[in-house]
Each structure stands twice: as C-alpha cells, then as structure tokens.
Scaffold this motif. Structure first.
Motif, mmCIF file in Angstrom:
data_model
loop_
_atom_site.group_PDB
_atom_site.id
_atom_site.type_symbol
_atom_site.label_atom_id
_atom_site.label_comp_id
_atom_site.label_asym_id
_atom_site.label_seq_id
_atom_site.Cartn_x
_atom_site.Cartn_y
_atom_site.Cartn_z
ATOM 1 N N THR A 769 0.861 -1.211 0.000
ATOM 2 C CA THR A 769 0.000 0.000 0.000
ATOM 3 C C THR A 769 0.878 1.235 0.000
ATOM 4 O O THR A 769 1.739 1.407 0.874
ATOM 5 C CB THR A 769 -0.918 0.021 1.224
ATOM 6 N N ASN A 770 0.691 2.071 -1.003
ATOM 7 C CA ASN A 770 1.357 3.381 -1.063
ATOM 8 C C ASN A 770 0.260 4.457 -1.087
ATOM 9 O O ASN A 770 -0.099 4.983 -2.128
ATOM 10 C CB ASN A 770 2.232 3.465 -2.314
ATOM 11 N N ALA A 771 -0.287 4.729 0.115
ATOM 12 C CA ALA A 771 -1.558 5.494 0.189
ATOM 13 C C ALA A 771 -1.340 7.006 0.109
ATOM 14 O O ALA A 771 -0.330 7.548 0.553
ATOM 15 C CB ALA A 771 -2.277 5.147 1.474
ATOM 16 N N PHE A 772 -2.329 7.668 -0.437
ATOM 17 C CA PHE A 772 -2.433 9.124 -0.421
ATOM 18 C C PHE A 772 -3.927 9.468 -0.473
ATOM 19 O O PHE A 772 -4.773 8.631 -0.814
ATOM 20 C CB PHE A 772 -1.678 9.758 -1.586
ATOM 21 N N CYS A 773 -4.263 10.750 -0.119
ATOM 22 C CA CYS A 773 -5.679 11.196 -0.107
ATOM 23 C C CYS A 773 -5.838 12.414 -0.991
ATOM 24 O O CYS A 773 -4.964 13.308 -1.037
ATOM 25 C CB CYS A 773 -6.131 11.518 1.295
ATOM 26 N N ARG A 774 -6.983 12.494 -1.646
ATOM 27 C CA ARG A 774 -7.317 13.657 -2.466
ATOM 28 C C ARG A 774 -8.603 14.267 -1.879
ATOM 29 O O ARG A 774 -9.590 13.566 -1.654
ATOM 30 C CB ARG A 774 -7.525 13.245 -3.909
ATOM 31 N N LEU A 775 -8.576 15.604 -1.659
ATOM 32 C CA LEU A 775 -9.687 16.310 -1.006
ATOM 33 C C LEU A 775 -10.290 17.317 -1.979
ATOM 34 O O LEU A 775 -9.548 18.086 -2.619
ATOM 35 C CB LEU A 775 -9.219 17.068 0.250
ATOM 36 N N THR A 776 -11.606 17.347 -2.060
ATOM 37 C CA THR A 776 -12.289 18.345 -2.892
ATOM 38 C C THR A 776 -13.515 18.876 -2.165
ATOM 39 O O THR A 776 -14.175 18.147 -1.405
ATOM 40 C CB THR A 776 -12.711 17.737 -4.228
ATOM 41 N N ILE A 777 -13.803 20.176 -2.401
ATOM 42 C CA ILE A 777 -15.027 20.806 -1.900
ATOM 43 C C ILE A 777 -15.645 21.518 -3.071
ATOM 44 O O ILE A 777 -15.021 22.409 -3.688
ATOM 45 C CB ILE A 777 -14.729 21.808 -0.772
ATOM 46 N N GLY A 778 -16.840 21.150 -3.399
ATOM 47 C CA GLY A 778 -17.530 21.787 -4.501
ATOM 48 C C GLY A 778 -16.767 21.627 -5.788
ATOM 49 O O GLY A 778 -16.208 20.565 -6.099
ATOM 50 N N ASN A 779 -16.743 22.730 -6.533
ATOM 51 C CA ASN A 779 -16.069 22.703 -7.827
ATOM 52 C C ASN A 779 -14.641 23.216 -7.730
ATOM 53 O O ASN A 779 -13.998 23.463 -8.760
ATOM 54 C CB ASN A 779 -16.849 23.542 -8.841
ATOM 55 N N GLY A 780 -14.176 23.375 -6.520
ATOM 56 C CA GLY A 780 -12.833 23.927 -6.354
ATOM 57 C C GLY A 780 -11.771 22.893 -6.694
ATOM 58 O O GLY A 780 -12.043 21.693 -6.836
ATOM 59 N N PRO A 781 -10.543 23.331 -6.863
ATOM 60 C CA PRO A 781 -9.439 22.425 -7.192
ATOM 61 C C PRO A 781 -9.211 21.427 -6.064
ATOM 62 O O PRO A 781 -9.436 21.727 -4.902
ATOM 63 C CB PRO A 781 -8.251 23.355 -7.374
#
Length: 881
Positions: A769-781
């Motif tokens: 496992t080489n984990a990472f997280c991606r976060l988004t709110i609405g239409n923002g980057p």
C-alpha cells in the motif's frame, strides 16, 4: 346753719369790725366738715374774696384763713373762687408784693397753692407775676413762709409756660438748698418743683447735680418717710433720663440706696416705678454694671417680687432691669437668679407686648446658665406661642429674641427638639441670626430622621420655601440642602404642589456664581434627583433649567460623587421628557457626557453611558448623533479592558441603542473601529456584556448587504475575529444566545482547515500500500496529500485550508483515498463529510470509515480526520486562494 347764714349776711352788710369778726367766726365754723360741704357755705366765697382787698391787714388775714379753711380738701369750692367777681389771684399778688408781714404773705401763698390747682388760674398773666414774690418768700428766714412759697410755686409749675418763666430766676440752687432738714412737706415740694423744672431740660438737671441735689437726697433717703422716698426716686428718674448724668460717677452712688429703698414694705408703687426706672437708666450702661458692688442675691431677690407686681409698668421695669444685670456673667450663674426663671417665663407668655419683650430679653442671658430651668418652667411652650403668634403678628425683634432663648434651651439637650412644634422650628428658619437657623435646622433634621411622617408636617408648615430662601441667600447651605434632600426623598412630599416650584430655585442655586459650597451643591443636586423621580415633576417646565444647571455642574471640577448625583438626576429628567433631552444637548451636555465616559471611575462612566442611552433612545436628538459619539463609547470600552480587564455593560448597551436607532452610523468608520472592541468585550465580558455585543454585531451584520462592498467586507473580516468566541458560546452559554451566535457564525468569513492525520488498515489484496488522499469541496481544485509508501497505517498529518468569504452552506467535503503502484492507482475507499455543523462547533474530528464499491476482504478501513472552522490564517489563506 342759721349762724352760717347770719355770718354771711354780716360779711355782705356789716361794718369793718363786724366783717372781721364774722370772717374769724367762719374760720372756726369751717372746721366742721358738714358746714364746709354745705351749699350755703358757697355764699361765703364772694364776700371773703372781696375782703382780700381790704385796707386792714387783719381783715385780709381773716379772709385768707377762712377761705383756706373753706377750700381745704374741697376742689369744687376752690374752683368757685375762679368764678367770683373780681380777680382773687390779683388780690393775692398785691398782698405778696406788699410790705405786709411774712405771716400774711405766707397765708396768701398758701391760698395761691389752692388756686393754682386750677389750670385756668395758672394760665392767668397775674399768676406769672406771682413767681417773683413767691421766690422772695422762699428766701425768707421764716419756715412757714418758705414752705408756703415753695408749695405755691411747685403747684404753679404745673404749667409749662410758668416753668420757663421761673427758670429765669435761677431758682434751682435755692430749691436744692431747701432739700435738707426735717420739714418733709417743704422737702417734697422742693423736690417736686425741681422735677418740673428739670423735665426734658438736661442743662438744668446738670445744674441740680452740680448744686448737690443727689448728695442731699441720699442723706435723707435712709430715714425719710415712704412718700418722700417716692419723690426722691422720681427726681432720680428725671435726672438719670439724661445720659450725661446716668453714666456719671454721681449716678453710681444712687444705685445701692435705691435697691435698699425697694426693700421697704411701705414703699408704694409710684415710688417703685420711679426707683426701678432710675436704676434701669443707670444700669443699662455697661460701665455702671462693672462698678456695682452689690451681690447678685442683694439685687436679684427684690427684683423677683416686682416681676409679680399687679402693675404692668413695674413688671416691665423689673424685667428690663433684670435683663441689664444678667449681662454680667456672675449674675447669670448665681443660684438666686434661677428663681427668676418662672416669673419671667410667665411674663413671656402673658400676651402683653411690652412685657413679653422685656421678659424674653431677660431670658436671653438667663437661659445660657439655666436652660433646664427655662424648659421646666414651660418655657418651650410659651416661647413657641410667641414665635408663632399671628394675630397680632409678633414683631420681628421679639420673635428673634424668643427664638434665641429657645435655641439656648435646645442646645442644652437635644431631647427638647421633640417638644418644639415643627411649625415653630420652621418659623425659626426665617431668622436673621445664623445661630438660630442652625439650631432649628438641626432639630428639624433629627425629627425628620426619627419620624418619617414629620416630613409632610414640615412641608405643610412652609419648610421648603424657607430652606430654598436659605440656599438663595447662601446661609447654612449644607444643613439646608441636607434637609431639603431628605424632604424630597419622601414620596408624599414629592406629590405636594410646593415640590414643583422648588425645581427652579434649586437650579438657580446651582447656576449662581456665588455658590461656593460643594456640599451645598451636592445636596441641591441630590434634591433635584429626588424630584426627578416623580414623572410629573420631571416633565414640569422648570425641569429645563434643572437640566442646564446639572450640566453646568458637570462642566465644573466636580467630585466623583457629585458627577454621579448629577448624571443620575439627568437620567430621570431626560427619560420622561423630550424637551429635557434637547435642553441637555443645547447646553453642551453631549460633549460633557462623552468626556465622562472616559472617567477613571467605572460607575461614573457607566452612568454616563446610561444617560447617553436615554438621550438617544429615540430620534429627538438625531442631529447630535455623530461618529465622535461612537468613538467615545468605543474608547470607554477599550479603557475598561486595559485598566480593569472588565467590561462596562451599560456602555455596550448604549452602543447597541445608538446603532439600533440610527442605522446610518453602521456604515461609518467609527462603527468599523468599534467592532474589534466589541469582539474583545465578547471574549472578556460578563454574560450581560456578551448579550449586548451579540445584539450589536447582529445589527451590523444585517446592514452588510446594503453597504458598499469594501466597507461590509472590512467589517466582516474584523468581526471574524469573534469566530472562536462564538463557537465557544454555542457550547457554554444559555440557549438564548445560540440563535444569534449561530447567525453570526454563518455570515462571517473564515477558514476551513482539514487535517488528514492517519489511515488505518489500508491493506490490499495484491501488492503493498502506497496510500495518499485527495480532497475536494464543490467545484474547487483538489488538494492531495503526500504518498506514504509501504504502509497499511500511513501517517500524513497534513492540513489543507480553504478560505471563504461566507461559510459554506450545504456543501460537502469529499475525500478519496488511493494507493499508487506500478500498475497505476488503486482506490482504497472514499468518505463524504457534511461540513455545515463544523462552522458552529469549530472542530469536528474522528475516525471516518472508507467506503468502497466492492470491499472483497470485508475489512474496515478508516481515516482519522480533524476539520476546523476558524479565523486563523485567514489573510494568508485568502491570498493563496
């Protein structure tokens, strides 16, 4: 009677010898009183008068003797001689002027004495001609002649014109010389003549003294009969009416002998009156009192009996003399003097003005030494009657004297205060003596403190007008102001009509440049404060002047206590009247009160803020609202925070009221500057302070939509400093706060920070496992964490921040967790979080389960995440955005 008839007939028709014999016989018959008093005897007058002109001395003498016997003690018979034909007095003058014998002249003078009893005869020119022969007769060596001459002259001097004529003959020395020896009738007549000559004639009196009349009388006085003593006393009275004599050393010799004479039981009232008046004339001079050698008991004891005399004149002189003696301290303190208290008190209440005046004058000094005796004798009651007497009204001097005596009694024992009727004490306030006013004020103050009902009685008696007069005249200002304030503190008194008319005088007193008593000013302001509590009085037309006066008081270098009193009074006046609000503003009161907001005394500052709140509670003074007012209130908040770390709730409430009533101020620079201090108050203040701040911030928030964007944005950014405080309030404060705090939180710009701490159980079926997280709110980057290699429980501890002009509403945070490997990226799971509630709560954290479309191994994968909403890094975050 037949013999009388025959003898009268002989007088008319008989020969010379027969007439002589008949006159001698009549002389003997007239010894009988019934014959003298008979109507028939009247017929003898004319023929006997005619015989006075006879050539024979024996006939003249017989006629004189018969006439003298007939008229002896019978005034009506003597009067008949003035109505007969011819002129009897002219006949007598001829005899007195003739070379006749001294015996005949003596008889003629004796008959003159009888005739001079008639005013009509004394006014005759011939009567004046008798003066010289009578004086010559007085200078003879024959005792009977001297006595007759003196008696006739003395009677003639009843006519004032004859006095002046007799004075020309320098008769004073002659008469003084006759005041000696044992012939009391002669002495009395001489003294009586001197009295008539000396009346209102100071030079003649001085001549008498110089001639030795005082010494001659003093020699006679110890052994003289009562009537002669009375004549001597009257002469002394006449002499001492002259100031030049009464203050002389000669007059001092008179004092002790006169006191001794007054002790004689047979001394009549006329003599008593004369002696007392002479003593008054002498002893009213201070220098005479100092030379008095008699002891108090020798002097006072006889005087006390005269205070109870049936003669009012003697009572008056006795009291007057006593009052002069009591000017000497040793007389006041002598135990004998105490015995005079009861009769003097009785005279004071007798209702006869002259007696009252002299008795009370005597009591002035007596009450200094024997105040209790005066009280025990009923003096308080009697003096009170004098002071309050209206019909007829007591003269001012008498009322002052009675008040002075009463004050001496009251000073002795404060318990006596309650025995004096209130109306009397109020009357005493009109005195011209400050000492009297002071005692009356003390008594009234103590009565008012002891009995609340007495305030109404004082008011009904006119105390308020009297106290206002004292203030206006700057007398006893502190005590007057204290009693006034106590009276107006009584609700029933404030409801009386007189209270309404007290406002203007109190204001005038405060405005008067001559008013220098700080305690008086304070008490007057307190009195106005009491009056202002009554809504009707606060609305009275005179209250405008009160407002101006109170502002003037605040403009001066007032004490902290005075500031508090004036401000509180103004609060009452303005809260009930728009007119009063305008009066305060027009007097420059707004700026004065603004300065007081910065007072080092927090109570003063708070009351000043409350006053501003009342002034601007409606739009009456809208033209006086300014940015400066908001700045002053803001400065007051700042000062409190810096100096005491506390918040003055009233200042905050006042800010809210002004922003509520005058929305135009919301857009002002002053409002923007105020916000950080409101935030600080929200953080440091009490629950009441927080409540006021929330109200104000909500007011401003509602205006942001209508403001220019740059101003609203600026205010919102500043207010955002309150975010953590508001979030805390949501957790700790009463439910009543929640709605407002939440409303503010959802309109303030802030930062959403998401911290990805770690992952748990992120293993895969194949590969590492080489984990990472991606976060988004609405239409923002999207935002992405770093990749943690070869770990099923990676730790990222990475935070990502989003800046918002307004908090996100209804938006969600999407987090996608993946693993990066050689063959690409594998999805480990995803989590979606509703972020609305974090705005109110501030922090939202925990373990969030990752969901996958197909979780083959069925294991639970979680992420530990912390989400915060705050104002931290706001500027930096917004720059990054």
């Amino acid at each position: 009677m037949s013999s009388l008839n025959q003898l009268i007939a002989v007088l008319h028709l008989g020969s010379r010898n027969a007439r002589l014999s008949a006159a001698r016989a009549l002389h003997e018959l007239f010894d009988a009183e019934n014959i003298r008093d008979s109507d028939l005897s009247v017929q003898a007058v004319q023929p006997l008068v005619d015989m006075l002109n006879a050539a024979s001395e024996s006939e003249q003498h017989a006629a004189l003797l018969a006439l003298m016997r007939l008229t002896s003690g019978n005034i009506s018979k003597a009067a008949l001689m003035t109505e007969v034909e011819g002129n009897p007095i002219e006949s007598l003058y001829k005899i007195l002027s003739s070379p006749s014998s001294l015996e005949l002249k003596s008889s003629a003078a004796a008959l003159c004495f009888v005739l001079f009893n008639s005013t009509k005869v004394r006014e005759l020119p011939t009567a004046s001609q008798c003066i010289e022969p009578l004086i010559m007769l007085m200078q003879s060596n024959m005792d009977i002649a001297v006595e007759s001459g003196v008696c006739a002259l003395e009677r003639l001097l009843d006519d004032e014109r004859q006095v002046e004529l007799a004075s020309a003959y320098n008769v004073v020395d002659l008469l003084v010389g006759l005041v000696s020896g044992s012939n009391h009738r002669l002495i009395e007549a001489s003294i009586s003549a001197l009295i008539k000559l000396g009346k209102d004639q100071t030079p003649r009196k001085l001549d008498m003294v110089k001639a030795g009349i005082v010494e001659n009388c003093l020699v006679l006085l110890p052994t003289a009969p009562s009537s002669l003593c009375s004549s001597i006393a009257e002469l002394f009275r006449i002499l001492t009416n002259s100031s030049a004599i009464s203050k002389s050393s000669t007059a001092a010799k008179i004092v002790e002998p006169l006191f001794m004479v007054l002790l004689r039981p047979d001394f009549g009232m006329w003599g008593q009156h004369s002696a007392l008046q002479a003593l008054v004339n002498i002893l009213e001079k201070p220098q005479s009192l100092t030379t008095l050698k008699l002891t108090p008991s020798q002097v006072i004891e006889p005087l006390i009996s005269f205070l109870e005399s049936p003669s009012q004149a003697i009572q008056q002189l006795g009291t007057e003399l006593l009052s002069h003696l009591l000017a000497q301290e040793h007389f006041q303190q002598d135990i004998t003097t105490k015995n005079a208290v009861v009769p003097l008190v009785q005279l004071a209440g007798i209702g006869i003005l002259n007696l009252q005046q002299t008795a009370i004058k005597a009591l002035e000094n007596l009450s200094l030494s024997w105040p209790k005796a005066v009280a025990d004798a009923g003096g308080i009651f009697e003096l009170s009657k004098v002071i309050t007497q209206d019909d007829p009204q007591t003269p001012h001097a008498l009322r002052e004297s009675a008040s002075l005596v009463l004050c001496n009694v009251l000073r002795f024992n404060a318990d006596y205060y309650f025995r004096v009727p209130i109306v009397v004490l109020v009357k005493m306030l009109h005195s011209t003596l400050e000492s009297t006013i002071t005692v009356a004020l003390n008594a009234l103050i103590i009565q008012e403190r002891t009995d609340a009902a007495s305030a109404e009685l004082m008011t009904e008696a006119g105390a308020i007008d009297a106290l206002l007069d004292l203030l206006r005249s700057h007398q006893c200002e502190e005590a007057s102001g204290r009693l006034l304030e106590s009276l107006f503190n009584n609700v029933r008194v404030r409801e009386m009509k007189v209270s309404k008319y007290a406002i203007a005088p109190l204001a005038q007193y405060l405005l008067d440049p001559q008013t220098s008593s700080q305690s008086g000013q304070l008490l007057a302001a307190l009195a106005l404060g009491d009056l202002s509590q009554h809504e009707g009085l606060a609305r009275a037309s005179d209250s405008v002047s009160a407002c101006r006066a109170l502002i003037g008081l605040l403009e001066d270098e007032a004490t902290e206590e005075m500031k508090m009193v004036a401000i509180c009074a103004l609060q009452n006046f303005v809260v009930h009247s728009r007119t009063n609000r305008r009066a305060v503003a027009e007097a420059g009161g707004i700026l004065v009160i603004q300065e007081l907001l910065l007072s080092i005394n927090s109570e003063v500052a708070g009351q000043a803020a409350l006053l501003i709140k009342f002034l601007f509670s409606n739009h009456t003074l809208q033209e006086y609202v300014s940015n400066g007012l908001i700045r002053s209130l803001t400065a007051a908040v700042e000062k409190e925070l810096w100096s005491t770390a506390t918040i003055n709730v009233e200042v905050l409430r006042t800010i809210h009221v002004i922003f509520s009533n005058f929305p135009k101020l919301h857009v002002s620079e002053a409002a923007t500057v105020c916000i950080p201090h409101l935030v600080a108050a929200l953080n440091s203040g009490s629950e009441a302070a927080q409540d006021a701040v929330l109200n104000t911030l909500c007011l401003l928030k509602h205006s942001w939509a209508t403001m220019p964007i740059d101003i609203s944005k600026s205010q919102a950014m500043i207010a955002a400093e309150a975010i953590p405080i508001l979030q805390m309030l949501m957790k700790t404060c009463p439910p009543g706060f929640h709605e407002r705090a939440d409303s503010l939180l959802h309109c303030l710009p802030g930062c959403l920070t998401v911290t990805i701490k770690r992952g748990n159980n992120l293993k895969q079926v194949m590969g590492g496992t080489n984990a990472f997280c991606r976060l988004t709110i609405g239409n923002g980057p999207a935002r992405q964490t770093k990749v943690v290699s070869h770990s099923t429980s990676p730790e990222w501890k990475e935070a990502f921040t989003w800046a918002f002009d307004v908090p996100p509403k209804g938006q969600k945070l999407h987090i996608l967790c993946k693993s990066k490997n050689t063959f690409g990226k594998t999805t480990l799971g995803r989590v979606t979080i509703q972020i609305d509630k974090v705005v109110s709560e501030g922090v939202y954290s925990g373990l969030f389960s990752l969901s996958r479309d197909n979780n083959k191994d069925g294991s639970s994968r979680t992420l530990e995440i912390e989400i915060t909403w705050s104002n931290r890094m706001l500027n930096e975050s917004m720059k990054g955005a």
